[in-house]
Design a protein around this motif. Structure first.
Motif, mmCIF file in Angstrom:
data_model
loop_
_atom_site.group_PDB
_atom_site.id
_atom_site.type_symbol
_atom_site.label_atom_id
_atom_site.label_comp_id
_atom_site.label_asym_id
_atom_site.label_seq_id
_atom_site.Cartn_x
_atom_site.Cartn_y
_atom_site.Cartn_z
ATOM 1 N N UNK A 1 -5.227 4.799 -13.571
ATOM 2 C CA UNK A 1 -5.317 5.438 -14.884
ATOM 3 C C UNK A 1 -6.128 4.562 -15.856
ATOM 4 N N UNK A 2 -6.530 5.187 -16.984
ATOM 5 C CA UNK A 2 -7.427 4.490 -17.921
ATOM 6 C C UNK A 2 -6.818 3.190 -18.428
ATOM 7 N N UNK A 3 -5.505 3.217 -18.713
ATOM 8 C CA UNK A 3 -4.830 2.027 -19.261
ATOM 9 C C UNK A 3 -4.989 0.836 -18.309
ATOM 10 N N UNK A 4 -4.678 1.096 -17.046
ATOM 11 C CA UNK A 4 -4.735 0.030 -16.055
ATOM 12 C C UNK A 4 -6.181 -0.465 -15.887
ATOM 13 N N UNK A 5 -7.120 0.448 -15.868
ATOM 14 C CA UNK A 5 -8.532 0.058 -15.712
ATOM 15 C C UNK A 5 -9.004 -0.774 -16.902
ATOM 16 N N UNK A 6 -8.539 -0.405 -18.104
ATOM 17 C CA UNK A 6 -8.908 -1.186 -19.298
ATOM 18 C C UNK A 6 -8.380 -2.614 -19.201
ATOM 19 N N UNK A 7 -7.124 -2.747 -18.732
ATOM 20 C CA UNK A 7 -6.525 -4.087 -18.632
ATOM 21 C C UNK A 7 -7.277 -4.932 -17.597
ATOM 22 N N UNK A 8 -7.648 -4.312 -16.493
ATOM 23 C CA UNK A 8 -8.399 -5.055 -15.465
ATOM 24 C C UNK A 8 -9.733 -5.538 -16.053
ATOM 25 N N UNK A 9 -10.410 -4.677 -16.798
ATOM 26 C CA UNK A 9 -11.682 -5.085 -17.432
ATOM 27 C C UNK A 9 -11.438 -6.222 -18.427
ATOM 28 N N UNK B 1 0.790 -1.232 0.000
ATOM 29 C CA UNK B 1 0.000 0.000 0.000
ATOM 30 C C UNK B 1 0.822 1.282 0.000
ATOM 31 N N UNK B 2 2.071 1.184 0.443
ATOM 32 C CA UNK B 2 2.874 2.409 0.505
ATOM 33 C C UNK B 2 3.722 2.624 -0.752
ATOM 34 N N UNK B 3 3.637 1.687 -1.694
ATOM 35 C CA UNK B 3 4.437 1.803 -2.914
ATOM 36 C C UNK B 3 3.505 1.725 -4.136
ATOM 37 N N UNK B 4 3.150 2.886 -4.721
ATOM 38 C CA UNK B 4 2.119 2.904 -5.771
ATOM 39 C C UNK B 4 2.378 1.946 -6.939
ATOM 40 N N UNK B 5 3.637 1.820 -7.408
ATOM 41 C CA UNK B 5 3.818 0.962 -8.587
ATOM 42 C C UNK B 5 3.672 -0.513 -8.220
ATOM 43 N N UNK B 6 4.181 -0.905 -7.049
ATOM 44 C CA UNK B 6 3.982 -2.297 -6.612
ATOM 45 C C UNK B 6 2.508 -2.564 -6.324
ATOM 46 N N UNK B 7 1.851 -1.570 -5.716
ATOM 47 C CA UNK B 7 0.435 -1.770 -5.388
ATOM 48 C C UNK B 7 -0.359 -2.060 -6.668
ATOM 49 N N UNK B 8 -0.100 -1.255 -7.704
ATOM 50 C CA UNK B 8 -0.851 -1.430 -8.962
ATOM 51 C C UNK B 8 -0.598 -2.816 -9.558
ATOM 52 N N UNK C 1 -8.901 3.079 -5.570
ATOM 53 C CA UNK C 1 -9.088 4.519 -5.350
ATOM 54 C C UNK C 1 -8.928 4.862 -3.866
ATOM 55 N N UNK C 2 -9.448 3.992 -3.001
ATOM 56 C CA UNK C 2 -9.350 4.263 -1.557
ATOM 57 C C UNK C 2 -7.894 4.173 -1.094
ATOM 58 N N UNK C 3 -7.174 3.175 -1.589
ATOM 59 C CA UNK C 3 -5.795 2.968 -1.102
ATOM 60 C C UNK C 3 -4.841 4.004 -1.705
ATOM 61 N N UNK D 1 -19.399 -6.324 -11.097
ATOM 62 C CA UNK D 1 -19.291 -6.313 -9.621
ATOM 63 C C UNK D 1 -17.822 -6.386 -9.203
ATOM 64 N N UNK D 2 -17.083 -7.286 -9.845
ATOM 65 C CA UNK D 2 -15.665 -7.448 -9.473
ATOM 66 C C UNK D 2 -14.871 -6.191 -9.825
ATOM 67 N N UNK D 3 -15.165 -5.635 -11.005
ATOM 68 C CA UNK D 3 -14.438 -4.423 -11.393
ATOM 69 C C UNK D 3 -14.709 -3.288 -10.405
ATOM 70 N N UNK D 4 -15.973 -3.170 -9.977
ATOM 71 C CA UNK D 4 -16.353 -2.099 -9.047
ATOM 72 C C UNK D 4 -15.579 -2.245 -7.725
ATOM 73 N N UNK D 5 -15.487 -3.478 -7.244
ATOM 74 C CA UNK D 5 -14.742 -3.716 -5.991
ATOM 75 C C UNK D 5 -13.288 -3.297 -6.177
ATOM 76 N N UNK D 6 -12.701 -3.731 -7.306
ATOM 77 C CA UNK D 6 -11.282 -3.446 -7.572
ATOM 78 C C UNK D 6 -11.056 -1.925 -7.654
#
Ligand SMILES: C[S@@+](CC[C@H](N)C(=O)[O-])C[C@H]1O[C@@H](n2cnc3c(N)ncnc32)[C@H](O)[C@@H]1O
Length: 220
Positions: free
Chosen positions: A120-128, A69-76, A112-114, A102-107
């Protein structure tokens, strides 16, 4: 309390009764260690709207937060690896679509909270994209997709750092690996013994080159 039944007809036709959160948690607690391992693979073979997968994802993301949680690139990276390990099949198209959402919303909410900002859009697209590949509409008894072709699942594994390798397997072949002993057909077909799962695994249908996680959707 969440709704467990959509209609009497669906219960009669497909046995569709969703599991309540309390039961989900009690059952997952029986394999608690696995639910808290970021890359342990879970398949819910009649997933409905993903009652079990949603909780598995929450638990994995809690571990990602605690470790990275304290390292943004590792967290992503590890929040995405958590996503790659979650699989589902359901015979009803609307269920699989709702499950992915539902799963995307949780992710997305957890990220966003952490990170205190949206991914970013790229990462969100890959998760979808990964949820599209991992949550499939099909018949889990026949192990076929709606069009009659075999259910294919992608295995995603971290090669090093941000590089992920994808290999596609037929689900029916994968499941045979627990029952079979090596024979000449398997040997010639490229089956291999996997120590971690103590089973034989078939040759993949397709392999992709190691790819940065932000570009996994380059290959359909
Ligand atoms: C009892 S519900 C459980 C749903 C979810 N696992 C849960 O615990 O909330 C059964 C689900 O299986 C699905 N289903 C029924 N027959 C199926 C089949 N042959 N292959 C895949 N899914 C099927 C239904 O659409 C329904 O969503």
């Amino acid at each position: 309390m969440e709704q467990q039944i959509k209609s009497k007809q669906r219960v009669a036709d497909h046995g569709e009764v969703f599991t309540a959160e309390r039961e989900v948690n009690a059952m997952l607690d029986m394999v608690k260690q696995e639910t808290e391992r970021i890359d342990s693979r879970f398949l819910e073979p009649a997933c409905g709207e993903g009652a079990f997968l949603a909780e598995v994802l929450r638990r994995k993301l809690a571990v990602v937060k605690q470790k990275y949680g304290r390292n943004p690139s590792d967290y992503e990276l590890y929040a995405l690896i958590a996503v790659t390990s979650i699989y589902g099949v359901d015979i009803m198209e609307d269920n699989t679509e709702n499950c992915r959402k539902r799963l995307f919303k949780i992710w997305n909410k957890e990220y966003t909270a952490v990170m205190k900002k949206e991914a970013n859009d790229r990462c969100r697209e890959v998760v979808k994209f990964i949820f599209k590949k991992n949550i499939l509409c099909g018949d889990a008894l026949k192990m076929e997709q709606q069009d009659g072709t075999p259910i294919l699942f992608a295995e995603w594994s971290q090669v090093s750092g941000s590089l992920i390798k994808r290999r596609d397997f037929e689900l029916n072949e994968l499941l045979k690996g627990h029952e079979r002993q090596m024979d000449m057909d398997m040997l010639l077909g490229g089956w291999e013994y996997d120590e971690e799962i103590d089973a034989y695994i078939p040759a993949p249908i397709k392999e992709y080159p190691p790819t940065d996680y932000r570009r996994l959707d380059d290959y359909e």
